[in-house]
Scaffold this active site. Structure first.
Site, PDB file in Angstrom:
ATOM      1  N   LYS A 196       5.895   4.649  -9.675  1.00  0.00           N
ATOM      2  CA  LYS A 196       4.555   4.450  -9.112  1.00  0.00           C
ATOM      3  C   LYS A 196       3.499   4.817 -10.161  1.00  0.00           C
ATOM      4  O   LYS A 196       3.519   5.922 -10.711  1.00  0.00           O
ATOM      5  CB  LYS A 196       4.402   5.377  -7.903  1.00  0.00           C
TER       6      LYS A 196
HETATM    7  O1  G3P Z   1       1.175   5.619   1.060  1.00  0.00           O
HETATM    8  C1  G3P Z   1       0.128   6.387   0.562  1.00  0.00           C
HETATM    9  C2  G3P Z   1      -0.057   7.517   1.463  1.00  0.00           C
HETATM   10  O2  G3P Z   1       0.891   8.528   1.283  1.00  0.00           O
HETATM   11  C3  G3P Z   1      -1.414   8.056   1.564  1.00  0.00           C
HETATM   12  O3  G3P Z   1      -1.565   8.305   2.912  1.00  0.00           O
HETATM   13  O4  G3P Z   1      -2.631   9.173   4.923  1.00  0.00           O
HETATM   14  O5  G3P Z   1      -2.732  10.451   2.763  1.00  0.00           O
HETATM   15  O6  G3P Z   1      -4.024   8.352   3.034  1.00  0.00           O
HETATM   16  P1  G3P Z   1      -2.822   9.119   3.432  1.00  0.00           P
END
Ligand code: G3P
Length: 266
Positions: free
Chosen positions: A97
């Protein structure tokens, strides 16, 4: 649409793979931090290396994204290659990534794009992360990323700035008519990426990320996302409905002995 699990917690990965409906895993430094904190809390010895190997095996040959921590082009390439060399031997399922732009100061840096290009050219599959506009997705795809990850929930956060809401609260796919840079919601961001890729025959897969509720998962499928990566709680919420439970109670109540002879509940 494929469904990935957005988690670095081994027990969550194992439980969701046991359901047979999960097609991959995505992690990031924040999810790794959560996993390490949980391990520490349970008094376990933290060897992240062996923990990552367990994750790779638990994913049963499906792709697992591991994110680099460097921010300079050369360092990201070196780190990506090291991660790939060290871990891909375990189950042949590592994806590296890379952020679309690794600048911490919102500079127009090409370090991420160059790293995507170098790793992809070296045959290493790349998932380009932290995408917030269709044009970032386009550039990542041009650099050779196998997956591009638009962050839906975080766009919704930005559009709701100043309002009070819980992280898992639904935000309308059609937006709320705000000043929005032409992206009215996280679902809209993903839909625009899908449309552009289709229109131009771009092979990179659109991996909808930062999904916070089951309705958003549904809308990602309707938007044509190739993959949606979801936290464990969203996967669990997506299988629930009060009427399903109500129906189950009634059916269970209505089992007559004549029917139970086939091996069901007595
Ligand atoms: O897939 C990316 C993710 O882990 C971010 O999620 O909810 O932290 O924006 P969030």
């Amino acid at each position: 649409m494929k469904i990935f699990l957005d988690s670095a917690i081994l027990s969550e990965i194992e439980e969701s793979y046991a359901s047979g409906i999960v097609d991959g895993v995505t992690t990031n430094p924040s999810l790794m931090k959560k996993a390490v904190e949980e391990l520490k809390r349970s008094g376990e010895n933290v060897s992240l290396e062996s923990y990552i190997k367990k994750i790779l095996l638990a994913a049963k040959g499906t792709p697992v994204s591991l994110e680099v921590t460097s921010t300079e082009y050369g360092d990201m390439v070196k780190e990506g290659k090291t991660l790939y060399r060290k871990f891909n031997v375990v189950a042949k399922n590592v994806v590296i990534k890379i952020p679309v732009n690794s600048s911490l100061e919102n500079q127009g840096s090409f370090d991420g794009i160059k790293a995507i290009r170098a790793l992809s050219r070296a045959g290493i599959p790349v998932n380009c992360t932290l995408i917030f506009t269709p044009e970032q997705a386009l550039l990542a795809a041009k650099a050779g990323a196998k997956f591009v990850s638009p962050f839906a929930g975080r766009i919704d956060d930005a559009l709701r700035e100043g309002e009070s809401f819980d992280k898992s609260d639904y935000y309308p796919a059609i937006g709320k008519g705000k000043h929005d840079n032409g992206v009215v919601s996280g679902v809209d961001l993903v839909a625009q990426c899908v449309r552009i890729f289709k229109m131009h025959g771009i092979k990179s897969r659109v991996l909808a990320a930062s999904i916070r509720n089951a309705r958003q998962l549904r809308e990602m499928a309707l938007a044509g996302a190739d993959i949606a990566t979801v936290p464990f709680y969203v996967l669990k919420d997506a299988i629930k409905h009060a009427k399903t439970a109500e129906g189950m109670r009634k059916f269970t109540e209505d089992i007559v002995p004549e029917y139970a002879v086939f091996g069901g509940k007595k």
